[in-house]
Design an enzyme around this catalytic site. Structure first.
Site, PDB file in Angstrom:
ATOM      1  N   TYR A 394       0.779  -1.233   0.000  1.00 14.54           N
ATOM      2  CA  TYR A 394       0.000   0.000   0.000  1.00 14.54           C
ATOM      3  C   TYR A 394       0.816   1.292   0.000  1.00 14.54           C
ATOM      4  O   TYR A 394       0.323   2.326  -0.395  1.00 14.54           O
ATOM      5  CB  TYR A 394      -0.942   0.014   1.208  1.00 14.54           C
ATOM      6  CG  TYR A 394      -1.887  -1.144   1.238  1.00 14.54           C
ATOM      7  CD1 TYR A 394      -2.853  -1.282   0.257  1.00 14.54           C
ATOM      8  CD2 TYR A 394      -1.803  -2.115   2.226  1.00 14.54           C
ATOM      9  CE1 TYR A 394      -3.719  -2.351   0.268  1.00 14.54           C
ATOM     10  CE2 TYR A 394      -2.666  -3.191   2.248  1.00 14.54           C
ATOM     11  CZ  TYR A 394      -3.629  -3.308   1.258  1.00 14.54           C
ATOM     12  OH  TYR A 394      -4.480  -4.372   1.270  1.00 14.54           O
ATOM     13  N   TYR A 395       2.035   1.244   0.504  1.00 16.31           N
ATOM     14  CA  TYR A 395       2.746   2.499   0.730  1.00 16.31           C
ATOM     15  C   TYR A 395       3.980   2.709  -0.119  1.00 16.31           C
ATOM     16  O   TYR A 395       4.500   3.807  -0.179  1.00 16.31           O
ATOM     17  CB  TYR A 395       3.143   2.615   2.208  1.00 16.31           C
ATOM     18  CG  TYR A 395       1.956   2.833   3.094  1.00 16.31           C
ATOM     19  CD1 TYR A 395       1.293   4.051   3.072  1.00 16.31           C
ATOM     20  CD2 TYR A 395       1.475   1.836   3.928  1.00 16.31           C
ATOM     21  CE1 TYR A 395       0.193   4.260   3.864  1.00 16.31           C
ATOM     22  CE2 TYR A 395       0.367   2.036   4.720  1.00 16.31           C
ATOM     23  CZ  TYR A 395      -0.271   3.256   4.690  1.00 16.31           C
ATOM     24  OH  TYR A 395      -1.364   3.460   5.465  1.00 16.31           O
TER      25      TYR A 395
END
Length: 442
Positions: A394-395
DNA sequence: TAAATAACTTAGGACAAGATAT
DNA sequence: ATATCTTGTCCTAAGTTATTTA
């Protein structure tokens, strides 16, 4: 040989797992409604143990094009069929526990989702062009006469430096007691001051998303320390630390500073930048084995997991393994000490060569045991650090990873799993070996 | 304009699949 | 071949942000 369940699943997926958007066949993420069960929730959830009811076709709203409406199961009707092209969900129903809507939505592998993901990272990259100004602003804000502005300044500092989540207000009767930045209470921070008064530290201890404990002692600037002290002043433990600040006002403040800027962009930005920086720092020799290269990447990834406080319970269990090794090391060292003393007395009392040789051999065996134990302990410790995959998903801008792999001649498949390869396939063509997250390409 | 609700992203745990030890 | 440990995927809960409503 595939199991029966796997075959059945594949068959269902083939039949229900896809939809058509603008003439393209796209994968759906969850194509089944959630089964009835006892609700557990995470942490001390006030609704744990309640029954989550069965979803019937009469509960489900369908969102699709006018000319191709899916038929409800025989003898049933949909709650509603609508044709809203503004939203991406395909069907929804109301969750009986929370009262919130739940959606049938596209898979992360769908074109639309991948484009959105790419956009997210482009927004985060854009932040790099503005971050200097934003940081200058929050230091200024802390000096403001207005307490609300001061609180905004300190909150921005924490969101930026510690990658805290923004922390919306939540209903105590409906959800577990967890907090983020804006909802921190006085009891969640302890101000620590060293004797020389030049060393300003704050201890954070609170339950964040999913009731995962955030425990961190950080050095902060003197100004931040002082402001936090003033915010706590005259308040009770259970009072809000940032009582004059709201998430809405924070995001409202950020919006005009840069298009698409919200509080969570800072998490993406700092996570990706950390990966890039760590990969810059960690040297990779040309003739290193693939396994060594992977280890280096994992170390960089671990730094991000630490920043974002990502953890899994299997890792918590893993720390027991590390402790076990440490105990064994201690035991072995004690045994060695004793063996040495024994050897010394054996020499003195002169009981004969045989006994002495035996004791020497025993000591040697212990030495070897100790060194293997030390290696194993180090590996276990390392393993504990690397296992978080959440940040990767996600990051971390996948282009950073793609570029690093290309630069160091390692195949991307060694870093990404099969699904991740698919999810990040947009990144491969976009990033050459010189791609940089902190420089905008043209 | 703020509260409520809708829509969407991010998260750990369960469990299956795969890898490794026995 | 089987047991055991590790890794990957699925599931859905739990966040954030956008939009609508009162």
């Amino acid at each position: 040989m595939k199991s029966k369940e796997a075959k059945q699943k594949l068959k269902e997926e083939k039949e229900y797992g896809y939809c058509t958007i603008d003439g393209r066949k796209e994968p759906i993420g969850n194509f089944k409604v959630e089964a009835p069960r006892l609700f557990r929730g995470r942490g001390e959830h006030p609704k744990q143990g309640r029954l989550k009811g069965r979803i019937m076709p009469e509960d489900v709203i369908i969102n699709c094009s006018r000319n191709k409406i899916p038929k409800p199961p025989l003898g049933h009707n949909w709650k509603e069929v609508r044709h809203d092209p503004k939203v991406t969900w395909l069907a929804c129903w109301t969750d009986s526990i929370t009262g919130h809507l739940r959606y049938i939505k596209l898979s992360p592998l769908a074109t639309l989702k991948m484009m959105k993901d790419c956009q997210k990272f482009e927004t985060a990259r854009r932040l790099h062009q503005h971050i200097h100004m934003i940081r200058e602003n929050y230091w200024k804000d802390m000096e403001s006469e207005d307490v609300q502005i001061q609180q905004r300044g300190v909150a921005m500092y924490l969101i930026d430096k510690l990658a805290l989540r923004v922390g919306n207000e939540k209903d105590a009767k409906e959800t577990a007691d967890t907090v983020g930045c804006c909802s921190l209470r006085c009891e969640h921070i302890t101000l620590m001051e060293e004797a020389d008064s030049e060393n300003y530290k704050v201890k954070f201890d609170f339950l964040g998303k999913d009731s995962i404990r955030y425990l961190n002692e950080v050095h902060v600037d003197k100004r931040v320390h002082q402001k936090l002290r003033s915010f706590k002043n005259g308040k009770e433990d259970e009072d809000k630390l940032f009582d004059e600040l709201s998430v809405a006002s924070l995001n409202k403040y950020l919006k005009p500073l840069m298009p698409g800027l919200t509080a969570r962009v800072f998490r993406t930005y700092n996570a990706s930048l950390t990966l890039q920086k760590k990969l810059d720092e960690l040297p990779v020799s040309v003739d290193a084995e693939d396994t060594e290269k992977i280890l280096i990447y994992n170390r960089a990834n671990a730094a991000v997991a630490l920043l974002c406080n990502h953890q899994r319970s299997s890792l918590k269990a893993n720390s027991n393994i590390v402790k076990k090794f440490e105990n064994k090391i201690k035991e072995t060292m004690k045994a060695m000490q004793k063996a040495k003393e024994d050897l010394a007395t054996a020499k003195k009392t002169y009981k004969g060569k045989k006994a002495e040789v035996k004791k020497k051999q025993y000591l040697h065996m212990l030495k070897e045991k100790l060194s293997t134990l030390k290696v194993k302990a180090a590996l276990a410790k390392e393993g504990k650090e690397i296992a978080s995959i959440v940040s990767k998903l996600y990051y971390l801008d996948p282009r950073i990873t793609v570029a690093w792999c290309k630069k160091h001649g390692i195949s991307i498949e060694k870093i990404f799993t099969k699904t991740q390869m698919k999810k990040f396939r947009w990144a491969d063509s976009m990033a050459g070996p010189d791609f940089r997250f902190d420089e905008l390409s043209h």
